[in-house]
Design a protein around this motif. Structure first.
Motif, short mmCIF file in Angstrom:
data_model
loop_
_atom_site.label_atom_id
_atom_site.label_comp_id
_atom_site.label_asym_id
_atom_site.label_seq_id
_atom_site.Cartn_x
_atom_site.Cartn_y
_atom_site.Cartn_z
N MET A 165 -17.63 22.03 31.30
CA MET A 165 -16.21 21.87 30.99
C MET A 165 -15.84 22.61 29.71
O MET A 165 -14.77 23.22 29.62
CB MET A 165 -15.85 20.39 30.87
CG MET A 165 -15.87 19.66 32.20
SD MET A 165 -14.86 20.44 33.47
CE MET A 165 -13.24 20.30 32.75
N ARG A 166 -16.71 22.57 28.70
CA ARG A 166 -16.43 23.32 27.46
C ARG A 166 -16.33 24.81 27.75
O ARG A 166 -15.44 25.50 27.23
CB ARG A 166 -17.52 23.05 26.42
CG ARG A 166 -17.38 21.72 25.71
CD ARG A 166 -18.29 21.65 24.50
NE ARG A 166 -19.70 21.62 24.87
CZ ARG A 166 -20.39 20.53 25.14
NH1 ARG A 166 -19.81 19.35 25.11
NH2 ARG A 166 -21.68 20.61 25.46
N LYS A 175 -5.34 32.49 27.95
CA LYS A 175 -4.04 32.23 27.37
C LYS A 175 -3.78 33.14 26.17
O LYS A 175 -2.69 33.65 25.98
CB LYS A 175 -3.91 30.78 26.94
CG LYS A 175 -3.71 29.82 28.09
CD LYS A 175 -3.53 28.41 27.58
CE LYS A 175 -3.39 27.44 28.72
NZ LYS A 175 -3.23 26.05 28.26
N LYS A 205 -15.45 26.21 30.62
CA LYS A 205 -14.21 26.44 31.35
C LYS A 205 -13.00 26.40 30.41
O LYS A 205 -12.08 27.22 30.53
CB LYS A 205 -14.03 25.40 32.45
CG LYS A 205 -14.93 25.60 33.63
CD LYS A 205 -14.65 24.58 34.69
CE LYS A 205 -15.53 24.77 35.89
NZ LYS A 205 -15.23 23.76 36.94
N GLN A 206 -13.01 25.46 29.46
CA GLN A 206 -11.90 25.37 28.51
C GLN A 206 -11.83 26.61 27.64
O GLN A 206 -10.75 27.13 27.36
CB GLN A 206 -12.06 24.13 27.63
CG GLN A 206 -11.69 22.85 28.33
CD GLN A 206 -11.90 21.64 27.43
OE1 GLN A 206 -12.79 21.62 26.60
NE2 GLN A 206 -11.06 20.64 27.63
N LYS A 207 -12.98 27.10 27.19
CA LYS A 207 -13.00 28.31 26.36
C LYS A 207 -12.47 29.50 27.14
O LYS A 207 -11.66 30.28 26.62
CB LYS A 207 -14.42 28.61 25.88
CG LYS A 207 -14.49 29.77 24.91
CD LYS A 207 -15.90 29.98 24.43
CE LYS A 207 -16.04 31.08 23.42
NZ LYS A 207 -15.25 32.25 23.60
N GLU A 208 -12.87 29.63 28.40
CA GLU A 208 -12.37 30.72 29.23
C GLU A 208 -10.86 30.62 29.43
O GLU A 208 -10.15 31.63 29.37
CB GLU A 208 -13.07 30.73 30.58
CG GLU A 208 -14.53 31.13 30.51
CD GLU A 208 -15.26 30.97 31.83
OE1 GLU A 208 -14.64 30.49 32.81
OE2 GLU A 208 -16.45 31.31 31.89
N ALA A 209 -10.36 29.41 29.62
CA ALA A 209 -8.92 29.22 29.80
C ALA A 209 -8.17 29.56 28.51
O ALA A 209 -7.11 30.20 28.56
CB ALA A 209 -8.63 27.79 30.21
N GLU A 210 -8.71 29.16 27.38
CA GLU A 210 -8.07 29.49 26.10
C GLU A 210 -8.07 30.99 25.86
O GLU A 210 -7.10 31.55 25.36
CB GLU A 210 -8.79 28.76 24.96
CG GLU A 210 -8.55 27.27 24.96
CD GLU A 210 -9.41 26.54 23.95
OE1 GLU A 210 -10.22 27.19 23.25
OE2 GLU A 210 -9.28 25.30 23.87
#
Length: 57
Positions: free
Chosen positions: A40-41, A51, A43-48
């Motif tokens: 999850m970390r 953005k 995936k969150q980094k990739e999403a950030e």
């Protein structure tokens, strides 16, 4: 009996499905949670990053 062996086949199919679901939750729960948290970390980094890249355009 009008259903024939359909009932037996359905029971076998349900048992097979239940066994495959048990396999997913095998292993040490703590280790599994840590692995999921790492995923999850990531995936969150990739999403950030996506953005941030969209914001720079």
């Amino acid at each position: 009996m009008t259903r024939g062996n359909q009932r037996e086949n359905d029971r076998a199919r349900a048992m097979k499905k239940a066994q495959s679901q048990k396999k997913k939750s095998e292993g040490d729960p703590t280790k599994r949670r840590e692995e999921q948290a790492a995923i999850m970390r990531k995936k969150q980094k990739e999403a950030e990053d996506r953005k941030a890249a969209d914001g720079k355009r």
